[in-house]
Design a protein around this motif. Structure first.
Motif: not given
Length: 372
Positions: A279, A311, A315-316, A321-325, A328
């Motif tokens: 992270r 997003a 992720r970063l 990761t899933k929530e970021a996707a 998007e």
């Protein structure tokens, strides 16, 4: 709540507060279902801080940034503050954040979304499935090099001067970011400079070549002059995967790349330093567009870039990761449903686009197994 994150929110100037409000709505939707708590700490930055406090960024705000997991930054600046001089201009806020948080790599993705193929001035076949990551070194180069200044000439004129300078350490650390990103993408890096006419460009090429041979021989590396890169981005942009370059060229080329996607209002960015584990803390997330004072207050600004910056933050900095996707995909689905502001040829307001993204996000979230 299983985990909480401290986020410093700096809405900025012009359209900044308008688009930030929609980004915060998206965060609220994610928080409600993801088992996370986002503690939002608001402060002034840029022109708004100058008006209120006489400085683009208070020392106290800088301290709050250091204590935060991430900074969500809006656009700053405008004609109102143009006569204040370099030491007081609103942009000092973001430059100070980058410098004092030791953030040196600005990630600017340029992605062509299928619903917006018709929004680009380029032919659909040129930009279809476009996915470029521009890694811009943002702590050195021409914007920070010394000496710099303005001097009076004997003939009554003036001379402005800046220094383009890069060290091995500065080049290697941003190069590593680019190579690591490429390994998770299509495994190609294009390093951009002007080694044919500048000493700093020659050093950049030599250091990148040595780093590649020493640590990243599995990644394909090629070199390109900045002027040729600008031409190639328009001629055949899909040849690029990860582009890594210095501060000034990255500034210019990423804005050029944004128009391949249809609008400057679609491109988010992340400014990161060295990762802590997997992270990045702290890090700054912002749209690459400006404060657009000409449309401020009209409710027609495109909030997509600010939302997509959320997003990137998920992720970063948070490992979500899933929530970021999901965020998007919600943006893509909203666009496909016709939610477009005037810059994309539509007639939706900023809030209406926010409504559409939140609605699509909640639809995705409610689907079975949508959140791990």
């Amino acid at each position: 709540m299983s985990e909480s994150f401290q986020i410093l929110v700096l809405p900025g100037d012009g359209i900044g507060p308008e688009v930030m409000a929609q980004a915060v709505r998206v965060l609220t939707s994610i928080e409600a279902v993801a088992g996370m708590k986002f503690n939002l700490d608001y402060a002034l930055a840029g022109g708004a801080a100058i008006d209120a406090h006489g400085t683009p960024l208070l020392d106290g705000t800088m301290d709050r940034a250091r204590r935060s997991h991430a900074v969500l930054f809006g656009s700053v600046g405008g004609p109102k503050w143009e006569g204040l001089g370099f030491d007081l201009r609103p942009e000092i806020a973001i430059l100070r954040l980058r410098k004092e948080l030791n953030l040196f790599a600005n990630l600017r993705p340029a992605t062509s979304y299928k619903p917006l193929i018709d929004a680009s001035t380029l032919k659909p076949e040129v930009i279809e499935s476009l996915d470029i990551m521009i890694v811009r070194e943002c702590a050195g180069g021409l914007y920070f090099g010394e000496p710099r200044g303005i001097e009076q000439l004997p003939n009554g004129g003036k001379r402005g001067f800046n220094t383009e300078t890069y060290s091995t350490e500065e080049i290697e650390r941003v190069g590593r970011v680019a190579f690591h990103l490429a390994r998770d993408r299509r495994n190609q890096v294009c390093s951009v400079e002007k080694a044919n006419v500048t000493e700093s460009g020659l050093v950049w090429r030599e250091v990148m070549t040595a780093l590649h041979q020493r640590e990243f021989a599995d990644v394909t590396l090629r070199h390109m002059y900045a002027d040729n890169c600008a031409m190639q981005l328009v001629r055949a942009p899909k040849q690029f995967d990860v582009v890594v370059t210095g501060n000034m060229f990255g500034d210019i080329l990423s804005d050029l790349a944004s128009m391949l996607t249809g609008s400057l209002g679609m491109l988010p960015s992340a400014t990161i330093g060295t990762a802590t584990g997997e992270r990045f803390k702290p890090a700054v997330y912002e749209p690459i567009h400006g404060s657009a004072p000409d449309i401020a207050g009209k409710g027609i600004a495109n909030p997509m870039a600010q939302i997509l910056s959320v997003a990137m933050m998920l992720r970063l900095s948070f490992g979500m990761t899933k929530e970021a996707a999901l965020v998007e995909q919600a943006c893509v689905d909203a666009l496909a449903a016709g939610a477009r502001t005037p810059d994309l040829g539509g007639n939706h307001s900023t809030a209406q686009v926010g409504d559409a993204v939140v609605a699509q996000l909640e639809r995705l979230i409610s689907a079975p197994n949508s959140i791990a």
